[in-house]
Design an enzyme around this catalytic site. Structure first.
Site, PDB file in Angstrom:
ATOM      1  N   GLU A 175       0.824  -1.218   0.000  1.00  0.00           N
ATOM      2  CA  GLU A 175       0.000   0.000   0.000  1.00  0.00           C
ATOM      3  C   GLU A 175       0.858   1.269   0.000  1.00  0.00           C
ATOM      4  O   GLU A 175       1.249   1.761   1.057  1.00  0.00           O
ATOM      5  CB  GLU A 175      -0.933   0.029   1.221  1.00  0.00           C
ATOM      6  CG  GLU A 175      -1.821   1.280   1.223  1.00  0.00           C
ATOM      7  CD  GLU A 175      -2.766   1.385   2.417  1.00  0.00           C
ATOM      8  OE1 GLU A 175      -2.664   0.586   3.356  1.00  0.00           O
ATOM      9  OE2 GLU A 175      -3.608   2.293   2.401  1.00  0.00           O
ATOM     10  N   LYS A 217      -2.593  -1.990  -3.138  1.00  0.00           N
ATOM     11  CA  LYS A 217      -3.636  -1.129  -2.560  1.00  0.00           C
ATOM     12  C   LYS A 217      -3.222   0.327  -2.806  1.00  0.00           C
ATOM     13  O   LYS A 217      -2.519   0.922  -1.992  1.00  0.00           O
ATOM     14  CB  LYS A 217      -3.776  -1.417  -1.061  1.00  0.00           C
ATOM     15  CG  LYS A 217      -4.746  -0.494  -0.344  1.00  0.00           C
ATOM     16  CD  LYS A 217      -5.184  -1.058   0.995  1.00  0.00           C
ATOM     17  CE  LYS A 217      -6.024  -0.055   1.747  1.00  0.00           C
ATOM     18  NZ  LYS A 217      -6.770  -0.629   2.848  1.00  0.00           N
ATOM     19  N   GLY A 260      -9.324   6.762   1.251  1.00  0.00           N
ATOM     20  CA  GLY A 260      -8.480   7.938   1.415  1.00  0.00           C
ATOM     21  C   GLY A 260      -9.135   9.270   1.761  1.00  0.00           C
ATOM     22  O   GLY A 260      -8.522  10.311   1.554  1.00  0.00           O
ATOM     23  N   GLY A 261     -10.379   9.262   2.222  1.00  0.00           N
ATOM     24  CA  GLY A 261     -11.024  10.530   2.563  1.00  0.00           C
ATOM     25  C   GLY A 261     -12.139  10.905   1.594  1.00  0.00           C
ATOM     26  O   GLY A 261     -12.788  11.943   1.743  1.00  0.00           O
TER      27      GLY A 261
HETATM   28  P1  13P Z   1      -9.452   4.363   4.063  1.00  0.00           P
HETATM   29  O1  13P Z   1     -10.257   3.594   3.055  1.00  0.00           O
HETATM   30  O2  13P Z   1     -10.245   4.961   5.160  1.00  0.00           O
HETATM   31  O3  13P Z   1      -8.512   5.330   3.385  1.00  0.00           O
HETATM   32  O4  13P Z   1      -8.528   3.305   4.800  1.00  0.00           O
HETATM   33  C1  13P Z   1      -7.877   2.362   4.062  1.00  0.00           C
HETATM   34  C2  13P Z   1      -6.646   1.977   4.726  1.00  0.00           C
HETATM   35  O5  13P Z   1      -6.498   0.847   5.108  1.00  0.00           O
HETATM   36  C3  13P Z   1      -5.603   2.968   4.926  1.00  0.00           C
HETATM   37  O6  13P Z   1      -4.412   2.338   5.281  1.00  0.00           O
END
Ligand code: 13P
Length: 337
Positions: A175, A217, A260-261
């Protein structure tokens, strides 16, 4: 097909995505205090158990990412959390990075830590039932950032992590998150994400990671949240697909976006649009935290006893995202249920 390649495919089987419920205790405390609930091991478990035992787990959630505390907890009926997740045919996963620290020589940027002692922790997590893992690197966009130092050092850590995880017979989720914060436009996000992804795959190959046994991711390609230039869904989907086609090797079986917000519906709509034009072999799905949990958490906090309603909300969001992972979502479906 090797065992880890099978697991990667199982997690992102058609119509399935990932529930990212791996908020650290600090982040979960922030989320809970946002809805006026005291954060304790019991309250964190209670909310999470409510989601993990919802009907939507069966058809829409191929994997759940847990936090260290949760993977060791037991449900009210005495099952372990991984057992509960497996009972729905879903795969338990675990966040294994230990968070971000200031990057030496570039203190406004972050480096993700957690490599020390990782081998040993992986053995423990495997025994507890985890079959995939997550490590998140973060990059912020500004005139100066991300620096070459942040891009290279985070890619190196991600690659070392992924190699160790595969040795421990689990699937690493890689990620690299380019944050949405800032005034930059969509083009800048595309450029930065391209450089970040290129470096990650260069390092993953150097460390001999089997890409067929990994899941990416990434962030979607979006304008910054303070940008004056707004982009429509079509442009977001086009730029996101272009970036991934140019930078992600075709052996990677699946891509599961972070939210991501974005709002819940934005995250669903953008994923649907990406899948409408997806002409690659990548399964393109979701690995959402906030975009799967926000409304459910609000409802849960209002009435902790009403598990049914919280689960209905979670089932609905999971179903909407499942539909968008096969480009079958539309706005009317949001209103219908
Ligand atoms: P969000 O979908 O809230 O961005 O979280 C995903 C996530 O695992 C961030 O590391």
């Amino acid at each position: 097909m090797s065992e880890i390649e099978k697991i990667a495919k199982q997690i992102l089987a058609k119509g399935k995505g990932i529930l990212a419920a791996d908020e650290s205790t600090g982040t979960m405390t922030k989320r809970l205090s946002g809805v006026n609930i005291e954060s304790t091991p019991e309250s964190r478990l209670k909310f999470r158990e409510t989601l993990f035992s919802a009907e939507g787990m069966k058809n829409y959630i191929g994997g759940v990412i847990l936090y260290d505390e949760t993977i060791k907890q037991k449900t009210s009926s005495g099952k372990t959390i991984p057992e509960l997740i497996k009972s729905f045919g879903s795969v338990p996963g675990i966040k294994v990075d230990t968070g971000t620290k200031k990057l030496a020589e570039s203190p406004e940027e972050k480096i993700t830590e957690g490599l020390d002692g990782l081998e040993k922790r992986l053995v423990e997590y495997y025994k507890l039932g985890a079959r995939f893992t997550k490590w998140r690197a973060v990059y912020n966009i500004s005139d100066k950032f991300p620096s070459e130092l942040a891009i290279k050092s985070n890619a190196h850590a991600l690659a070392r992590y992924a190699a160790l995880v595969q040795e421990a017979k689990m699937v690493p989720i890689v990620e690299p998150e380019v944050l949405m914060d800032g005034e930059h436009n969509i083009k800048k996000c595309y450029e930065v994400t391209s450089v970040v992804l290129k470096e990650c795959y260069k390092m993953l190959k150097l460390h001999k990671v089997n890409l067929r046994g990994t899941i990416l991711k990434p962030n979607m390609i979006l304008p910054g949240n303070k940008s004056k230039d707004k982009s429509n869904t079509r442009e977001i989907a086009k730029m996101t697909l272009k970036c991934l086609k140019e930078n992600v090797p075709s052996e990677v079986p699946g891509i599961a976006f972070l939210s991501g917000g974005q709002t819940e519906v934005e995250a669903t709509e953008n994923l649907n649009e990406i899948n409408k034009i997806n002409d690659t072999n990548f399964a393109m799905s979701f690995s959402y935290g906030r975009a799967l949990q926000q409304s459910a958490l609000k409802n849960w906090a209002k009435n902790i006893g009403d598990i049914k309603k919280t689960q209905e909300i979670f089932n609905h969001r999971s179903k909407m995202n499942s539909l968008s992972s096969t480009s079958k979502w539309n706005k009317d479906l949001e209103k219908a249920s």
